[in-house]
Design a protein around this motif. Sequence first.
Motif, PDB file in Angstrom:
ATOM      1  N   ASP A 166       0.816  -1.224   0.000  1.00  0.00           N
ATOM      2  CA  ASP A 166       0.000   0.000   0.000  1.00  0.00           C
ATOM      3  C   ASP A 166       0.842   1.264   0.000  1.00  0.00           C
ATOM      4  N   ALA A 167       2.010   1.220   0.653  1.00  0.00           N
ATOM      5  CA  ALA A 167       2.849   2.422   0.763  1.00  0.00           C
ATOM      6  C   ALA A 167       4.219   2.032   1.285  1.00  0.00           C
ATOM      7  N   VAL A 168       5.154   2.980   1.178  1.00  0.00           N
ATOM      8  CA  VAL A 168       6.484   2.846   1.774  1.00  0.00           C
ATOM      9  C   VAL A 168       6.760   4.126   2.553  1.00  0.00           C
ATOM     10  N   VAL A 169       7.220   3.975   3.794  1.00  0.00           N
ATOM     11  CA  VAL A 169       7.495   5.114   4.678  1.00  0.00           C
ATOM     12  C   VAL A 169       8.987   5.189   4.962  1.00  0.00           C
ATOM     13  N   ALA A 194       2.659   3.052  13.300  1.00  0.00           N
ATOM     14  CA  ALA A 194       1.352   2.466  12.986  1.00  0.00           C
ATOM     15  C   ALA A 194       1.480   1.308  12.006  1.00  0.00           C
ATOM     16  N   ALA A 195       2.504   1.360  11.147  1.00  0.00           N
ATOM     17  CA  ALA A 195       2.712   0.302  10.159  1.00  0.00           C
ATOM     18  C   ALA A 195       3.539  -0.861  10.710  1.00  0.00           C
ATOM     19  N   SER A 198      19.524   8.545  18.197  1.00  0.00           N
ATOM     20  CA  SER A 198      20.131   7.704  17.160  1.00  0.00           C
ATOM     21  C   SER A 198      20.334   8.483  15.872  1.00  0.00           C
ATOM     22  N   ARG A 199      21.423   8.214  15.211  1.00  0.00           N
ATOM     23  CA  ARG A 199      21.694   8.795  13.894  1.00  0.00           C
ATOM     24  C   ARG A 199      21.253   7.757  12.865  1.00  0.00           C
ATOM     25  N   ALA A 200      19.942   7.688  12.636  1.00  0.00           N
ATOM     26  CA  ALA A 200      19.404   6.624  11.795  1.00  0.00           C
ATOM     27  C   ALA A 200      18.122   7.067  11.120  1.00  0.00           C
ATOM     28  N   MET A 201      17.730   6.292  10.118  1.00  0.00           N
ATOM     29  CA  MET A 201      16.409   6.409   9.505  1.00  0.00           C
ATOM     30  C   MET A 201      15.886   5.006   9.276  1.00  0.00           C
ATOM     31  N   VAL A 202      14.586   4.872   9.075  1.00  0.00           N
ATOM     32  CA  VAL A 202      13.994   3.556   8.879  1.00  0.00           C
ATOM     33  C   VAL A 202      13.066   3.590   7.667  1.00  0.00           C
ATOM     34  N   VAL A 203      13.146   2.534   6.847  1.00  0.00           N
ATOM     35  CA  VAL A 203      12.266   2.378   5.689  1.00  0.00           C
ATOM     36  C   VAL A 203      11.312   1.233   6.003  1.00  0.00           C
ATOM     37  N   THR A 204       9.997   1.522   6.006  1.00  0.00           N
ATOM     38  CA  THR A 204       9.000   0.548   6.445  1.00  0.00           C
ATOM     39  C   THR A 204       7.911   0.380   5.393  1.00  0.00           C
ATOM     40  N   PRO A 205       7.629  -0.868   4.986  1.00  0.00           N
ATOM     41  CA  PRO A 205       6.520  -1.097   4.058  1.00  0.00           C
ATOM     42  C   PRO A 205       5.185  -1.100   4.795  1.00  0.00           C
ATOM     43  N   VAL A 206       4.140  -0.640   4.119  1.00  0.00           N
ATOM     44  CA  VAL A 206       2.784  -0.653   4.682  1.00  0.00           C
ATOM     45  C   VAL A 206       1.971  -1.714   3.950  1.00  0.00           C
ATOM     46  N   ALA A 207       1.446  -2.677   4.695  1.00  0.00           N
ATOM     47  CA  ALA A 207       0.664  -3.785   4.124  1.00  0.00           C
ATOM     48  C   ALA A 207       1.393  -4.434   2.953  1.00  0.00           C
ATOM     49  N   PRO A 208       2.618  -4.944   3.178  1.00  0.00           N
ATOM     50  CA  PRO A 208       3.389  -5.514   2.072  1.00  0.00           C
ATOM     51  C   PRO A 208       2.751  -6.783   1.530  1.00  0.00           C
ATOM     52  N   MET A 209       2.776  -6.932   0.207  1.00  0.00           N
ATOM     53  CA  MET A 209       2.244  -8.128  -0.450  1.00  0.00           C
ATOM     54  C   MET A 209       3.368  -9.048  -0.919  1.00  0.00           C
ATOM     55  N   SER A 210       4.498  -8.441  -1.324  1.00  0.00           N
ATOM     56  CA  SER A 210       5.655  -9.221  -1.738  1.00  0.00           C
ATOM     57  C   SER A 210       6.883  -8.330  -1.655  1.00  0.00           C
TER      58      SER A 210
END
Length: 298
Positions: free
Chosen positions: A165-168, A181-182, A191-203
């Motif tokens: 559905d999305a990528v954050v 929420a995802a 922290s000196r960081a970032m995070v990449v998170t998929p929303v409702a991943p299908m594959s």
Amino acid sequence: MDAIGLVLHPTKLVDKSVDTVLAFARAGSLRVLARDTDRDRVPDGVELLPEARFAAEVGAIIALGGDGTMLGALRMTVGRPVPVLGVNHGHLGFLVEVTPAELPGALAKVAAGEFTIEHHSCLEVGQLPVKYGFNDVVLGRAGRSGTVSVDLTVNGQRYGYYRGDAVVVATPTGSTAYNYAAGGPVLSPSSRAMVVTPVAPMSGISRPVVLGASDRVTLTVAAESAPIAVEVDGTPAGDLERGDRLTTTMRPDAAQVVRLSATDHANRSRIKLSLLDLPLRRDQLLELIPAALRRNPD
């Protein structure tokens, strides 16, 4: 500092807080500035300036609203960071620290130097009119059909792809927002960081990926992807078509947030995160508290 800037929530009534700031400024012979777009919402005695001049002349900013208002104020200061104090006229509010009732005391503490500065990094985004995100950059579906499909590249190395559905892409500050929420992790503010998170991943990649602050992240829209709408800190920032690329990096120390008590703020944030996990609305939660102990139910 000889000038305080006011950034107002676009719709909420914040008149009492404005009056409090004006009284404080008069006592200290300080100028009070606002953007000329708020001319109908501030009283006489507030100087109105175009946004560029406003950002160039303020010595500090008081943001009257919720986290969205605070984020807007921080984005204005990226080129010239100044201290920003958030006053919560919203709901939960993770960035804002002070309630309207606490504002007079907070201003007295600031005048006495009883505060610290919390430095915040932001995501700097290429190819978009909204360049800076202190919470997150979200690539979501432009319509209700289809799925978002993008390839992830970090520092020129291909990691894989997302389909869902999305990528954050979130900062530590934004890790408690859409990322949380995802199902993404909460990153420490230090922290000196970032995070990449998929929303409702299908594959494709189905779990969050935590990256370093110096990493360069590129998301390329795949041929099978639905059209993508990009939001930066919840603000519409443009559209991406098949083959388009969006690149983001972390910009360190992009803004300064006033903290009157870092410990109290951290404790409140933990409580607010716990409240988000409860299957109760605020009014339903209030019913569990004995009437004699209830205070400020709004």
